[in-house]
Design a protein around this motif. Sequence first.
Motif, PDB file in Angstrom:
ATOM      1  N   GLU A 184      30.471  61.645  48.626  1.00 11.77           N
ATOM      2  CA  GLU A 184      30.819  62.985  47.877  1.00 11.77           C
ATOM      3  C   GLU A 184      31.565  63.841  49.368  1.00 11.77           C
ATOM      4  O   GLU A 184      32.592  64.333  49.073  1.00 11.77           O
ATOM      5  N   GLN A 185      31.019  63.711  50.362  1.00 11.39           N
ATOM      6  CA  GLN A 185      31.628  64.503  51.396  1.00 11.39           C
ATOM      7  C   GLN A 185      33.094  64.041  52.078  1.00 11.39           C
ATOM      8  O   GLN A 185      34.054  64.597  51.902  1.00 11.39           O
ATOM      9  N   ILE A 186      33.152  62.715  51.928  1.00 11.77           N
ATOM     10  CA  ILE A 186      34.639  62.107  52.383  1.00 11.77           C
ATOM     11  C   ILE A 186      35.462  62.357  51.259  1.00 11.77           C
ATOM     12  O   ILE A 186      36.769  62.678  51.535  1.00 11.77           O
ATOM     13  N   ILE A 187      35.097  62.023  49.888  1.00  5.38           N
ATOM     14  CA  ILE A 187      36.151  62.230  48.927  1.00  5.38           C
ATOM     15  C   ILE A 187      36.399  63.647  48.791  1.00  5.38           C
ATOM     16  O   ILE A 187      37.518  64.083  48.654  1.00  5.38           O
ATOM     17  N   GLY A 188      35.454  64.553  48.797  1.00  5.82           N
ATOM     18  CA  GLY A 188      35.837  66.066  48.672  1.00  5.82           C
ATOM     19  C   GLY A 188      36.691  66.669  49.921  1.00  5.82           C
ATOM     20  O   GLY A 188      37.457  67.295  49.541  1.00  5.82           O
ATOM     21  N   ASN A 189      36.309  66.251  50.921  1.00  6.03           N
ATOM     22  CA  ASN A 189      37.322  66.577  52.140  1.00  6.03           C
ATOM     23  C   ASN A 189      38.673  66.105  51.959  1.00  6.03           C
ATOM     24  O   ASN A 189      39.587  66.911  52.224  1.00  6.03           O
ATOM     25  N   THR A 190      38.723  65.056  51.427  1.00  5.07           N
ATOM     26  CA  THR A 190      40.157  64.220  51.248  1.00  5.07           C
ATOM     27  C   THR A 190      40.874  65.100  50.118  1.00  5.07           C
ATOM     28  O   THR A 190      42.144  65.518  50.322  1.00  5.07           O
ATOM     29  N   ILE A 191      40.233  65.287  48.897  1.00  2.03           N
ATOM     30  CA  ILE A 191      40.925  65.887  47.759  1.00  2.03           C
ATOM     31  C   ILE A 191      41.148  67.389  48.183  1.00  2.03           C
ATOM     32  O   ILE A 191      42.197  67.948  48.079  1.00  2.03           O
ATOM     33  N   PHE A 192      40.220  68.077  48.917  1.00  5.74           N
ATOM     34  CA  PHE A 192      40.379  69.562  49.132  1.00  5.74           C
ATOM     35  C   PHE A 192      41.583  69.673  50.146  1.00  5.74           C
ATOM     36  O   PHE A 192      42.213  70.472  49.801  1.00  5.74           O
ATOM     37  N   LEU A 193      41.661  68.819  51.019  1.00  6.29           N
ATOM     38  CA  LEU A 193      42.756  69.045  52.118  1.00  6.29           C
ATOM     39  C   LEU A 193      43.796  68.744  51.419  1.00  6.29           C
ATOM     40  O   LEU A 193      45.063  69.115  51.739  1.00  6.29           O
ATOM     41  N   SER A 194      44.056  67.589  50.609  1.00  2.84           N
ATOM     42  CA  SER A 194      45.295  67.221  50.192  1.00  2.84           C
ATOM     43  C   SER A 194      45.822  68.540  48.983  1.00  2.84           C
ATOM     44  O   SER A 194      46.804  68.566  48.805  1.00  2.84           O
ATOM     45  N   LEU A 195      45.069  68.799  48.282  1.00  2.00           N
ATOM     46  CA  LEU A 195      45.289  69.894  47.434  1.00  2.00           C
ATOM     47  C   LEU A 195      46.002  71.119  48.028  1.00  2.00           C
ATOM     48  O   LEU A 195      46.686  71.708  47.806  1.00  2.00           O
ATOM     49  N   LEU A 196      45.146  71.558  49.147  1.00  2.00           N
ATOM     50  CA  LEU A 196      45.685  72.499  50.293  1.00  2.00           C
ATOM     51  C   LEU A 196      47.182  72.350  50.715  1.00  2.00           C
ATOM     52  O   LEU A 196      48.132  73.147  50.682  1.00  2.00           O
ATOM     53  N   LEU A 197      47.477  70.895  51.130  1.00  4.23           N
ATOM     54  CA  LEU A 197      48.710  70.750  51.467  1.00  4.23           C
ATOM     55  C   LEU A 197      49.656  70.911  50.571  1.00  4.23           C
ATOM     56  O   LEU A 197      51.085  71.169  50.554  1.00  4.23           O
ATOM     57  N   LEU A 198      49.369  70.315  49.282  1.00  4.03           N
ATOM     58  CA  LEU A 198      50.154  70.330  48.047  1.00  4.03           C
ATOM     59  C   LEU A 198      50.607  71.605  47.603  1.00  4.03           C
ATOM     60  O   LEU A 198      51.635  72.015  47.171  1.00  4.03           O
ATOM     61  N   ALA A 199      49.555  72.766  47.777  1.00  4.07           N
ATOM     62  CA  ALA A 199      49.806  74.105  47.168  1.00  4.07           C
ATOM     63  C   ALA A 199      50.597  74.874  48.301  1.00  4.07           C
ATOM     64  O   ALA A 199      50.929  75.497  47.962  1.00  4.07           O
ATOM     65  N   ILE A 200      50.259  74.607  49.475  1.00  2.23           N
ATOM     66  CA  ILE A 200      50.868  75.489  50.611  1.00  2.23           C
ATOM     67  C   ILE A 200      52.197  74.905  51.401  1.00  2.23           C
ATOM     68  O   ILE A 200      53.204  75.288  51.281  1.00  2.23           O
ATOM     69  N   ALA A 201      51.898  73.460  51.668  1.00  3.76           N
ATOM     70  CA  ALA A 201      53.162  72.802  52.369  1.00  3.76           C
ATOM     71  C   ALA A 201      54.217  72.338  51.443  1.00  3.76           C
ATOM     72  O   ALA A 201      55.272  72.080  51.958  1.00  3.76           O
ATOM     73  N   PHE A 202      53.720  72.259  50.254  1.00  3.37           N
ATOM     74  CA  PHE A 202      55.061  71.671  49.354  1.00  3.37           C
ATOM     75  C   PHE A 202      56.196  72.591  48.823  1.00  3.37           C
ATOM     76  O   PHE A 202      57.189  72.466  49.095  1.00  3.37           O
ATOM     77  N   PRO A 203      55.663  73.839  48.463  1.00  2.00           N
ATOM     78  CA  PRO A 203      56.711  74.860  48.009  1.00  2.00           C
ATOM     79  C   PRO A 203      57.311  75.588  49.427  1.00  2.00           C
ATOM     80  O   PRO A 203      58.568  76.317  48.997  1.00  2.00           O
ATOM     81  N   ILE A 204      56.802  75.717  50.457  1.00  2.00           N
ATOM     82  CA  ILE A 204      57.428  76.355  51.844  1.00  2.00           C
ATOM     83  C   ILE A 204      58.747  75.949  52.150  1.00  2.00           C
ATOM     84  O   ILE A 204      59.720  76.560  52.105  1.00  2.00           O
ATOM     85  N   PRO A 205      59.060  74.353  52.020  1.00  2.00           N
ATOM     86  CA  PRO A 205      60.411  74.045  52.155  1.00  2.00           C
ATOM     87  C   PRO A 205      61.509  74.427  51.141  1.00  2.00           C
ATOM     88  O   PRO A 205      62.590  74.839  51.430  1.00  2.00           O
ATOM     89  N   ILE A 206      61.041  74.745  50.002  1.00  2.00           N
ATOM     90  CA  ILE A 206      61.821  75.070  49.003  1.00  2.00           C
ATOM     91  C   ILE A 206      62.385  76.549  49.103  1.00  2.00           C
ATOM     92  O   ILE A 206      63.205  76.886  49.205  1.00  2.00           O
ATOM     93  N   ILE A 207      61.354  77.436  49.398  1.00  2.00           N
ATOM     94  CA  ILE A 207      61.488  78.810  49.629  1.00  2.00           C
ATOM     95  C   ILE A 207      62.355  78.819  50.980  1.00  2.00           C
ATOM     96  O   ILE A 207      63.591  79.685  50.815  1.00  2.00           O
ATOM     97  N   ILE A 208      62.220  78.121  51.897  1.00  2.00           N
ATOM     98  CA  ILE A 208      62.894  78.012  53.259  1.00  2.00           C
ATOM     99  C   ILE A 208      64.496  77.776  52.766  1.00  2.00           C
ATOM    100  O   ILE A 208      65.461  78.242  53.183  1.00  2.00           O
ATOM    101  N   ALA A 209      64.681  76.560  52.228  1.00  2.00           N
ATOM    102  CA  ALA A 209      66.010  76.160  51.857  1.00  2.00           C
ATOM    103  C   ALA A 209      66.767  77.141  50.829  1.00  2.00           C
ATOM    104  O   ALA A 209      67.953  77.416  51.345  1.00  2.00           O
TER     105      ALA A 209
END
Length: 298
Positions: free
Chosen positions: A67-92
Amino acid sequence: MGKRIQANWELYLLLLLPVAYFIIFRYWPMYGVTIAFKDFTPAKGIMDSPWIGLDHFMTFFHSYNFEQIIGNTIFLSLLLLAIAFPIPIIIAIMLNQVANQKLKRFMQTSIYAPYFISTVVLIGMVFVFLSPNSGIVNTIIVALGGDPVLFMAKSEWFRPIYVFTEVWQNTGFASIIYLAALAGIDPHLHEAAVVDGASKWQRIRHIDIPGITPTIVILFILAVGNLMNIGFEKAFLMQTDINVDASEIIPTYVYKIGIQRGQYSFSAAIGLFNALINLVLLLIVNRTAKKLNGNSLF
């Protein structure tokens, strides 16, 4: 068919090397996935190792840190998707609105430059900047009357630092794709909008964003399809014995189990499980996007 190949043999010749590359280095090694269902030992080889079915998968599902490994992976992935994905669009979009071409090129180069820094060097810089003794960040904190913070030794700081470095390093490269899409928008649309009295925000909202929506959708589908494949190198380099409860994700766990402990079958089973999740997510998001706006990978 033969006549078509003969008439365009140069194109087929150019296609030969990429096809050979994918067959040799991508598809043929997939045969090794069978060790996930076997008790593999190098001495016996893949063929002669005993078949044990789904035992490795069940062992992973019932492990104490599943549960810890899956939770860490999903949580970090969702953070990257929510933050790192839209920023390049805004910058462009912001860069596309800069009228001064010299300033635009300077800003684009400045944002793009961190992409060329290797991950090892980048994480080394992070450790230096965040050092509790001589790091510039803690120097500023102490100068403002605070106490030094052990950033790399606290689990709660692992994810913010990881996301920040990911944004800083890859935003410039990702924004190039959106800038190329924006460059493909017919300038006559903007000219007509200006004549009609549209403001910059209205032109961004009704011309630029709809114009790059297909690109955004395709890249979003690819991002979701790669959701569980967080960069191993950065997470492993940032991982310490103290923050391991937040930094232990599937790629780092597979490395430790497969390479360091030599449990090849078990690590292959975990990797296959991770790949199947990505495949299911890719199919779901692709189908959903196709129904909603008609844009999809296939």
